[in-house]
Structure formats: C-alpha cells, structure tokens
Design an enzyme around this catalytic site. Structure first.
Site, short mmCIF file in Angstrom:
data_model
loop_
_atom_site.label_atom_id
_atom_site.label_comp_id
_atom_site.label_asym_id
_atom_site.label_seq_id
_atom_site.Cartn_x
_atom_site.Cartn_y
_atom_site.Cartn_z
N GLU A 3 0.84 -1.19 0.00
CA GLU A 3 0.00 0.00 0.00
C GLU A 3 0.88 1.24 0.00
O GLU A 3 2.03 1.17 0.40
CB GLU A 3 -0.88 0.00 1.27
N LYS A 61 2.11 4.80 1.46
CA LYS A 61 2.15 5.40 2.79
C LYS A 61 1.78 6.87 2.64
O LYS A 61 2.60 7.71 2.28
CB LYS A 61 3.53 5.24 3.41
N ASP A 101 0.93 10.58 3.45
CA ASP A 101 1.59 11.46 4.40
C ASP A 101 0.61 12.51 4.92
O ASP A 101 0.41 13.54 4.30
CB ASP A 101 2.78 12.12 3.70
N TYR A 130 -7.01 2.46 5.49
CA TYR A 130 -6.10 1.36 5.17
C TYR A 130 -6.09 0.19 6.13
O TYR A 130 -5.37 -0.77 5.91
CB TYR A 130 -4.67 1.87 5.01
N LYS A 141 10.64 3.51 3.46
CA LYS A 141 10.67 4.97 3.31
C LYS A 141 11.45 5.35 2.07
O LYS A 141 12.56 4.87 1.87
CB LYS A 141 11.33 5.60 4.54
N CYS A 148 28.86 25.08 30.74
CA CYS A 148 27.43 25.28 30.51
C CYS A 148 27.17 26.71 30.01
O CYS A 148 27.63 27.66 30.63
CB CYS A 148 26.66 25.04 31.80
N CYS A 157 25.03 28.41 33.15
CA CYS A 157 25.54 28.65 34.50
C CYS A 157 27.06 28.54 34.57
O CYS A 157 27.65 28.67 35.63
CB CYS A 157 24.89 27.69 35.49
N CYS A 183 25.44 19.27 31.98
CA CYS A 183 25.78 20.26 32.99
C CYS A 183 25.43 19.62 34.33
O CYS A 183 24.27 19.29 34.57
CB CYS A 183 24.96 21.53 32.79
N CYS A 235 21.37 25.13 38.13
CA CYS A 235 21.46 25.63 36.76
C CYS A 235 20.07 26.15 36.35
O CYS A 235 19.11 25.39 36.29
CB CYS A 235 21.91 24.51 35.84
P1 AMP Z 1 5.30 6.27 11.32
O1 AMP Z 1 4.48 7.43 11.82
O2 AMP Z 1 6.43 6.65 10.42
O3 AMP Z 1 5.65 5.30 12.40
O4 AMP Z 1 4.35 5.46 10.33
C1 AMP Z 1 3.15 4.97 10.78
C2 AMP Z 1 2.03 5.78 10.20
O5 AMP Z 1 1.96 5.65 8.81
C3 AMP Z 1 0.72 5.32 10.68
O6 AMP Z 1 0.40 5.84 11.94
C4 AMP Z 1 -0.20 5.86 9.62
O7 AMP Z 1 -0.66 7.13 10.03
C5 AMP Z 1 0.67 6.07 8.41
N1 AMP Z 1 0.23 5.35 7.20
C6 AMP Z 1 0.07 5.92 6.00
N2 AMP Z 1 -0.35 5.04 5.10
C7 AMP Z 1 -0.48 3.85 5.72
C8 AMP Z 1 -0.89 2.54 5.31
N3 AMP Z 1 -1.22 2.26 4.04
N4 AMP Z 1 -0.92 1.56 6.24
C9 AMP Z 1 -0.56 1.81 7.53
N5 AMP Z 1 -0.16 3.03 7.97
C10 AMP Z 1 -0.11 4.05 7.09
ZN ZN Z 2 24.21 24.72 33.72
#
Ligand code: AMP
Ligand code: ZN
Length: 665
Positions: A112, A114, A116, A223, A310, A404, A407, A422, A428
C-alpha cells in the site's frame, strides 16, 4: 409527522449516496444544483422538526460546532507506529524474521502507499460513525469527531453488508492542489502561507470551529480495519470490503507474492509518486494473511506483520552559520546548527539537529561550511555531509563547549554516553525552569495557564525554585505579574489544586527522572506501588522489572539519592499529591500464572489472540513472541506452524491446548 420523518430519512439516504458518488467514486449522478436543492430542503425540515436530529445528517457536513477542549480517549486498540526499512536488504531481513516466527516460508503481502498526513481512528457502530480519535501518543488520542464529520470522504452512514462494530484506521490528507489553493487565498489576504500539506492536515483536526475544517479540502484515505476478532481472512479482502462499505480506499494497493514483487511495487511508486495528486513518503508492506498477522503480533511499538519502506529523503546544500548549544531539563546539552534558510521538502529550513560532540567531530564541521541537509521522518532536518572543496582556507573548526552556556559550570560526560551534561542540577537556571515546565506539561501534571515565560519570571523573582514551590504559590504573589489577570491567576491556582488528583504514574513521570518516560513510569508505578518503595529500590531490584535496564536503574537510584530531591518529594507528600498507586487500578484477576512465560501460536475458538494474551497477563503471566529456554508453555491453537511444535519439543516446553489453558485459569 410520519410523513415528515419519512421525507427526512429518505433525503438523508439519498444525499449520503450522492456524497459517496461524488467524493469517493468521483462519478456524480446528479447536478450540483439539484444536490443543493435537496440539501436545503433537508436542512429546513430538520430545523422545523428538531426531534429528528441526527449527528450524522449530511447537513452537518458544513460544520459550525465549536469545540474548546477535545476530550482524551483511550484507544480500544493502540495505534502503533511502523518499523521502517530503507533498502531492499532490510526488507529481506524482515521477511526472514517473519518466516522464522511463523515457522513457514510462504507468506504473501499487501502493498500500500504510505499516505503522508495525520492518522485517525474511526469507530463505527451499526453502520454509523460514532467517534473519530487522533493517534495522540498511540495509547490515547483526542476526540475530534465533530471535525472529522465535515470531511466528505468519511462516510457517516455505511452502505451494503457491513460488520456491526469495528474501528478503521486511515490518514487525513490534504491534496497538493488544495494546499496550494489554500495558500493562494492566504497570501491574497496578507496571511502567512502554510508550510506543508501534512502539517496543515494535522493542524486541521484540532481546529475549534468545525466550519473551518469543512472549508478545507481534506480527504480521508482508509487502510486498516480493526476489531477484537479478525473480520476477514486477508488484508486485501478487508480493503475490498471497506471499499464496499463506502470508505475511500485508494485503488493503488497491490498483492505481492514475494519480496521481489514488493520491490517492483516500490520501484514503480518511487518514480510515479511525483504524478500523484497527494504526497506519500513511502510504501507500507503488510503480511496479507490475517491469521499470520495475529500470530506475529506486536512489539511494544509496532506490528511485526507490517513494515514501512521509506523513500529516500530530499537533500539540499546550504551554509552552516553558527552552532547554538541548548541545555535541557536533565542537563543534557544539545547542539543545534543555525543554517542559511533554504526550501526543502515543502518547507523552509533554518536549523538542523547535530545530536552530540561525536557527531560533530565525525562530520568535521567548520563554520561557514557548505553542508548537505536532509529531511528524514523528523521535523528537524539533519546534516548528512560537508562539501570540503568549498571550505575557505581560514575557516574555523567548530569547537564543542566545555562549560554550561547558562551557569558556566564545567560540563561532564558520563562513561559510555554520547551527551555532555551540565552537572549543576540543583542550581542551573535552565534546568530548573525546564524541569518545572516538564512537570506542568499536559502529559504530566497538566497544569495549564503557566507559560514558559511566566515560569522564568517566577523563577527570577525567586517564587519558584522547584516544582514543589508550585503548591505554595498564592494569589497575592501571582497577581502583580504583568501578564496575569485575576481570572488567569485563579485558573492557575485551581489547576495546581486539581493536579493533586493526578494518578501516581503520571506524578512519577512528572518528576523528570532522566530516562523515565511515560511507559517506564507506568511500569515502575505498577511494580513498586508507591514512591517510598521506589525511592529505596536498589539497582538490582529495579532491573528485575520488565524492560528496565541498568541505564534506567542507575538513573532512578541517582535521582532518589539526591538530598534535594528527597526534600522536594517530602514536600510533595505534605501537599497531598498522589504518591501511591490507586489499588482499584489493579485489575489483575489472580496470580495463578505468575512467573510463567507463554508463547501463543495458531488460532483459537473461544477467544481471540488478543483476548488470550490479556487473560494471561491478567492472571499474572507473561507473553513473549518466540520460544526460548525461558518459555514455560506453548499455547497452541489451530493451524500452528509445525516448526514451532518441533522447537517446543526440543526445548522441552509443555504444549497446552486452548482447553488445558482455560482449565488452568
Ligand atoms: P510512522 O508514523 O512513520 O511510524 O508510520 C506509521 C504511520 O503511517 C501510521 O500511523 C499511519 O498514520 C501512516 N500510514 C500511512 N499510510 C499507511 C498505510 N497504508 N498503512 C498503515 N499506515 C499508514
Ligand atoms: Zn548549567
């Protein structure tokens, strides 16, 4: 009256259907004009007959409700994150692990995209959307149902032959075109443009006015279906079913019968993704067979049956202008690079994280260097390399600080650790104020109304030297501060008072012991039961607790051996904070299985695997994922892999049937 009701119901049904045709199928069967006419008719009928109110009416898509505080909801099934793979080899390694755990070598996959955006969990009862919750920390999120209802691709009423009760997970995304349109309007209005589609989508979920959410061109891609027991036998099948229920499940998922087919899918989409109308940051690969998924289960963070591949992050060169050293609440120093601002991955980047001295040394950084920066999953990008050919001959090498910045105490480095600290823990200023800020934060004591600046002010005025001082603040001390009005002062005092009811595990987290995050705090609270017991625990007794290693154990011992911490805790006791665990929270049924370790395999008839796991834990037993010499029992359901049985016999582990187990408890 009957007639009115019938008309309302039939209009709702019809409009739901048109919404689906328009937004999900992209094939409208009615003109916009006719749609509006019907929507108006429905709205006026609903207005005249409020008894037929329905929170899922199509008229409510336009929003208008105002939510001030989004209630926190504990997820019935945690929302895990995903393990990542960055190259083909990591995919093959993942497959190997799966084969081993399942004791088989034939597994197929659902590939599938991913998406964003921001993840969301939708809960449906009898075909009606009852709740929408953000991921939050994975264990609990915010109830954003009112806002989610306004997103047209979220079905309010399911179609066809749906299951009675289930959750479905998805991503709220903002298509690229919609994002640009929004920014165009903003710029015309002289407003600052939004940075990128993902942040804008996720920011939308928590807007207080749902009409504003309705006005944004958001979409919801689904999904994953989730229920106490598997509803389908494969992931692909469940996606098809979800599509038939009216969910927007993009059509680009694909079945793969080997990792090499998975790689074909990845290669294709890595190129093709620039042609998609929305952003993706990779591909998610899931084991297709749900009984395999059940068998593989979860680690504390992610499912073992899924992995995210990724895509390589975008990278760009810019100039390193300077380095800023920050001190955190535990005294750890973090270096941050200040960069000449550049556009990267849809946003403007001005800073990059540098982790620690070794990292800087390894990069061999000089001020004014041309550096390559890359955006990974994190919000802050990182420097990946330096173009040394562009370095000027009299450039100055970056020197790590020895004292630091706040401090001026000489920094120390703990053996085996990368960070500088520190050591001036008690005096501090940055550490003191940062600790107080952590103490009052939402996930800790949740004391609202005291901003960072107010805390620094109170500290400078010597009213606040440790978080214990919060409990002696008075109205007369607070009211003269310029920022605070009468009402805010009373709110702060009330929030401080209310925090005395915050359960022990959160108080423990709030104390800000290094390495003791929410999960560890909970483990310690459950195991020891009170602050008194923890404060006298030794390194050995601490390590006995599940998942607590030497690093955490030492840190806990150090914290409680400090006289000033002891003094602070004594004071917290006198103020009446919860420093013991509420026994009612212990829901364990018995100790029958204490000390026993189980591995669960196969499919069961009376309970789901999750339920069985919970039963074992509620009776004091432990569940692990793979057989080892420490395993006491292998709990075997149907269809258990033959290799497991062989291994159990080799290790002399007793094999229990479902029935044996039920008798046992
Ligand atoms: P990460 O936040 O990098 O750990 O990735 C996990 C997140 O990917 C999940 O919480 C989903 O929000 C997102 N995601 C997007 N597409 C998918 C998909 N096809 N299956 C599962 N998770 C997905
Ligand atoms: Zn400090």
């Amino acid at each position: 009256m009957k007639q009115v009701e019938e008309r309302i119901l039939s209009l709702r049904k019809e409009l739901h259907e048109h919404n689906y045709n328009y937004y999900v199928l992209d094939e409208p069967t009615i003109s916009d004009y006719d749609f509006d006419q019907r929507l108006r008719e429905l709205a006026s009928l609903e207005k005249a007959h409020p008894t037929f109110y329905d929170p899922n009416s199509p008229t409510l898509r336009v929003g208008g409700s105002v939510t001030k505080d989004f209630p926190t909801i504990v997820h019935e099934f945690p929302m895990y994150s995903l393990d990542n793979a960055y190259d083909e080899e990591e995919l093959y390694d993942w497959e190997k692990r799966i084969f081993k755990l399942l004791g088989t070598d034939s597994v197929t996959y659902s590939c599938e995209l991913k998406y964003d955006g921001a993840s969301i969990s939708l809960i449906y009862n009898n075909g009606v959307l009852v709740r929408a919750v953000t991921r939050g920390d994975g264990v609990q999120g915010d109830d954003v149902t009112q806002n989610i209802r306004t997103i047209p691709t979220v079905p309010l009423q399911l179609r066809g032959n749906y299951k009675d009760r289930f959750s479905i997970r998805g991503e709220i995304i903002l298509p690229i075109q919609g994002f640009h349109d929004m920014n165009k309007t903003r710029e015309e209005n002289g407003e600052e443009p939004y940075r990128n589609p993902r942040n804008t989508a996720s920011g939308s979920l928590k807007l207080q006015d749902s009409a504003l959410v309705a006005a944004r061109p958001l979409q919801c891609f689904l999904y994953q279906m989730i229920a106490a027991r598997p509803l389908f036998s494969t992931q692909m099948e469940s996606l098809d079913a979800a599509r038939n229920y009216g969910f927007n499940v993009p059509q680009n998922n694909k079945h793969a019968s080997s990792i090499s087919e998975v790689i074909d899918y990845i290669t294709y989409w890595n190129k093709e993704r620039t042609n998609l109308p929305y952003e993706i940051d990779g591909v998610v690969i899931k084991v297709n067979d749900i009984s395999h998924q059940e068998e593989l289960g979860y680690t504390s963070k992610s499912p073992r049956w899924a992995i995210a591949y990724k895509f390589k992050a975008e990278s760009i060169y810019t100039t390193l202008q300077s380095i800023h050293f920050q001190v955190g609440r535990t005294g750890a120093v973090t270096p941050v690079a200040n960069l000449e601002p550049v556009h990267l991955g849809g946003s403007i980047v001005k800073r990059a994280s540098l982790h620690n001295a070794d990292h800087i040394e390894k990069l061999d950084l000089y001020i004014n260097d041309r550096v390559a920066i890359e955006k990974g999953g994190e919000i802050i990008p990182k420097i990946t390399s330096v173009d040394k050919t562009k370095r000027s001959p009299n450039a100055v090498k970056v020197k790590y600080i020895t004292h630091c910045p706040d401090c001026d105490t000489e920094l120390i480095r703990i053996e085996g650790e990368a960070d500088h600290y520190c050591p001036n823990v008690d005096a501090c200023p940055t550490q003191i104020t940062a600790r107080i800020q952590h103490f009052i934060s939402r996930k800790a004591m949740d004391i609202d109304g005291l901003g960072n600046e107010t805390i620094e002010l109170l500290y400078r005025q010597r009213l606040l030297h440790s978080y214990a001082d919060l409990y002696t603040l008075t109205y007369n001390q607070l009211i003269p501060l310029d920022r605070l009005a009468d009402k805010s002062v009373n709110n702060i005092l009330k929030a401080v008072e209310d925090s005395k009811e915050i359960p022990f595990e959160r108080v423990l987290f709030a104390l800000g012991i290094r390495y003791v995050g929410q999960t560890v705090a909970k483990k310690l609270a459950v195991h020891f039961g009170s602050i008194d017991a923890i404060s006298v625990a030794t390194e050995e007794t601490l390590i006995d607790v599940d998942e607590i290693g030497t690093r955490i154990a030492q840190s806990v011992v150090t914290f409680f051996s400090s006289l000033s911490n002891q003094h602070i805790i004594d004071r917290l006791k006198t103020y009446g904070l919860q420093l013991e665990r509420d026994q009612d929270l212990d829901q364990s049924l018995s100790n029958k299985l204490s000390g026993q370790r189980f591995v669960i395999s196969g499919v069961f008839s009376t309970y789901s695997r999750n339920e069985i796991q919970k039963l074992i834990e509620d009776h004091g037993g432990k569940v692990s994922s793979s057989l080892s010499s420490k395993t006491t029992f292998l709990l075997a359901g149907e269809n258990m892999g033959p290799k497991k049985r062989v291994k159990a016999n080799e290790l002399n582990i007793k094999i229990l049937s479902e029935n044996d187990f039920l008798i046992m408890i």
